[in-house]
Scaffold this active site. Structure first.
Site: not given
Ligand SMILES: *Cc1c(COP(=O)(O)O)cnc(C)c1O
Length: 388
Positions: A91, A113, A374
């Site tokens: 993020k 948000e 992610s």
């Molecule tokens: C917020 C988040 C996601 C989901 O958001 P995307 O916009 O689909 O990437 C995925 N993994 C983590 C670790 C997150 O914090």
């Protein structure tokens, strides 16, 4: 134009996207689009963002071969390590881009948000770093459930505004943040956290996240004999880490797989609708009311998916599949015990599909798989403690 270039006029990805917003926000979105177009063409802006990403966010993140797990699964799995980025997930890439843009536009405050608080923490972090204020809208129920992140945002100097409408979760916080923006567009930038919302957000957020895919492409070229993996896999909430990863391989033959939560499968099971400024696929009941999403992974708890994913699905360029909460938890444990990495529960969804597909032959033996990890699992410890 190939896939994953600029959207068509007014932010269209096929029949999805657009800018469905009140007139005052349409004007504000036009300003954001103009500023973004100018900034991305400016080598000074690009250099400043690259420096922030390197010195503050810890980029480039490594590409880690998952050696023991690969051997067990019979595939060659590589992990793009967004869990090692500052604040613990991808993020930060988007938020640093938007914060730098906001400062360039002369805005002094960021509005955001947040659901679980990850995007709120990233926004508060970028605001502190660039000397901006931050106001984060968060559903009352999420504030109760995510106390550590609420404290983190306040520690970073952000104001956290509780949202008491509707189901008091992410969907309502997003509506409230957009409503608030209407009155303060001259002074504040609305920092959207995924590839959703009115044009230019889906496109702009994907471009700020494509650093994941671009880095991975270069790392694959150095690491793999074929230089391009057979499969590129990522979890999909709104779809920003997936879009950023896919974008780096859009011109290759790599097959794209987006993995959604069983209870938040906007791309796999959503229907056409309009929410939060864009036309896309959303979970709805027979009356067209938005149905609340449910997932053990808070970042996948959004009832829709970004418009470009809906388009990639229609084109057959990407496939969208779902895994259950249980499969995600098992995958998280397996990664912890084979590779020494505790993943975020969101990322564990992508891995759960890889494990299932390697087991049932959908992933042919010997395939090379690039998976975006992610985020890290620290935020999920209290959930995992009850289950493992
Ligand atoms: C917020 C988040 C996601 C989901 O958001 P995307 O916009 O689909 O990437 C995925 N993994 C983590 C670790 C997150 O914090």
């Amino acid at each position: 134009m190939g896939t994953m270039g600029e959207p068509r006029a007014r932010g269209r990805f096929g029949e999805y996207g657009g800018r469905y917003a009140p007139e005052s926000l349409v004007e504000a979105c036009r300003e954001v689009e103009a500023a973004f177009r100018e900034a991305r063409a400016d080598p000074g802006f690009r250099a400043a963002l690259a420096e922030l990403l390197a010195l503050h966010a810890g980029r480039p993140t490594p590409l880690t071969p998952a050696r023991r797990l690969s051997q067990a699964l019979g595939v060659r799995l590589y992990l793009k390590r967004e869990d090692l980025a500052h604040t613990g997930s991808h993020k930060i890439n988007n938020v640093l881009g938007q914060a730098l843009l906001a400062a360039r536009m002369g805005r002094r405050r960021l509005i955001a948000e947040t659901g679980a608080g990850q995007h709120g923490v990233a926004t508060a972090t970028a605001a502190a770093l660039l000397g901006l204020e931050a106001t984060v809208f968060m559903g009352e129920r999420d504030i109760e459930r995510q106390a550590p992140n609420v404290f983190r945002m306040r520690m970073l100097g952000a104001e956290v505004v509780p949202v008491t409408t509707g189901s008091r979760t992410l969907k309502d916080a997003t509506s409230e943040a957009m409503r608030h923006w209407v009155g303060v567009t001259g002074d504040s930038h609305y920092c959207v956290g995924s590839v959703i919302g009115p044009d230019p957000y889906p496109w702009m957020v994907r471009e700020f996240q494509r650093v994941i895919g671009d880095e991975a492409r270069g790392q694959c070229a150095a690491e793999l004999r074929t230089s391009v993996p057979d499969y590129v896999v990522a979890c999909v909430g709104g779809g920003s880490n997936a879009a950023g990863t896919f974008a780096g391989f859009a011109d290759t033959s790599a097959r794209f797989v987006g993995v959604e939560a069983e209870g938040g499968a906007g791309a796999a099971r959503g229907r056409l609708g309009v929410l939060h400024g864009c036309r896309s696929l959303f979970l709805q009941d027979d009356d067209g009311q938005i149905v609340e999403a449910h997932s053990i992974a808070p970042g996948l708890d959004y009832p829709g998916v970004g418009p470009e994913h809906a388009h990639l699905r229609d084109l057959g360029r990407a496939r969208y599949l779902t895994v259950t909460d249980d499969e995600a938890v098992s995958a998280a444990v397996r990664l912890a015990r084979t590779e020494g990495i505790v993943p975020a529960l969101e990322s564990a969804h992508a891995l759960a599909w890889v494990i299932r597909a390697a087991g049932d032959g959908e992933l042919p033996a010997g395939s090379t798989v690039l998976m975006t990890l992610s985020g890290r699992g620290d935020k999920d410890i209290s959930t995992l403690k009850e289950l493992v």
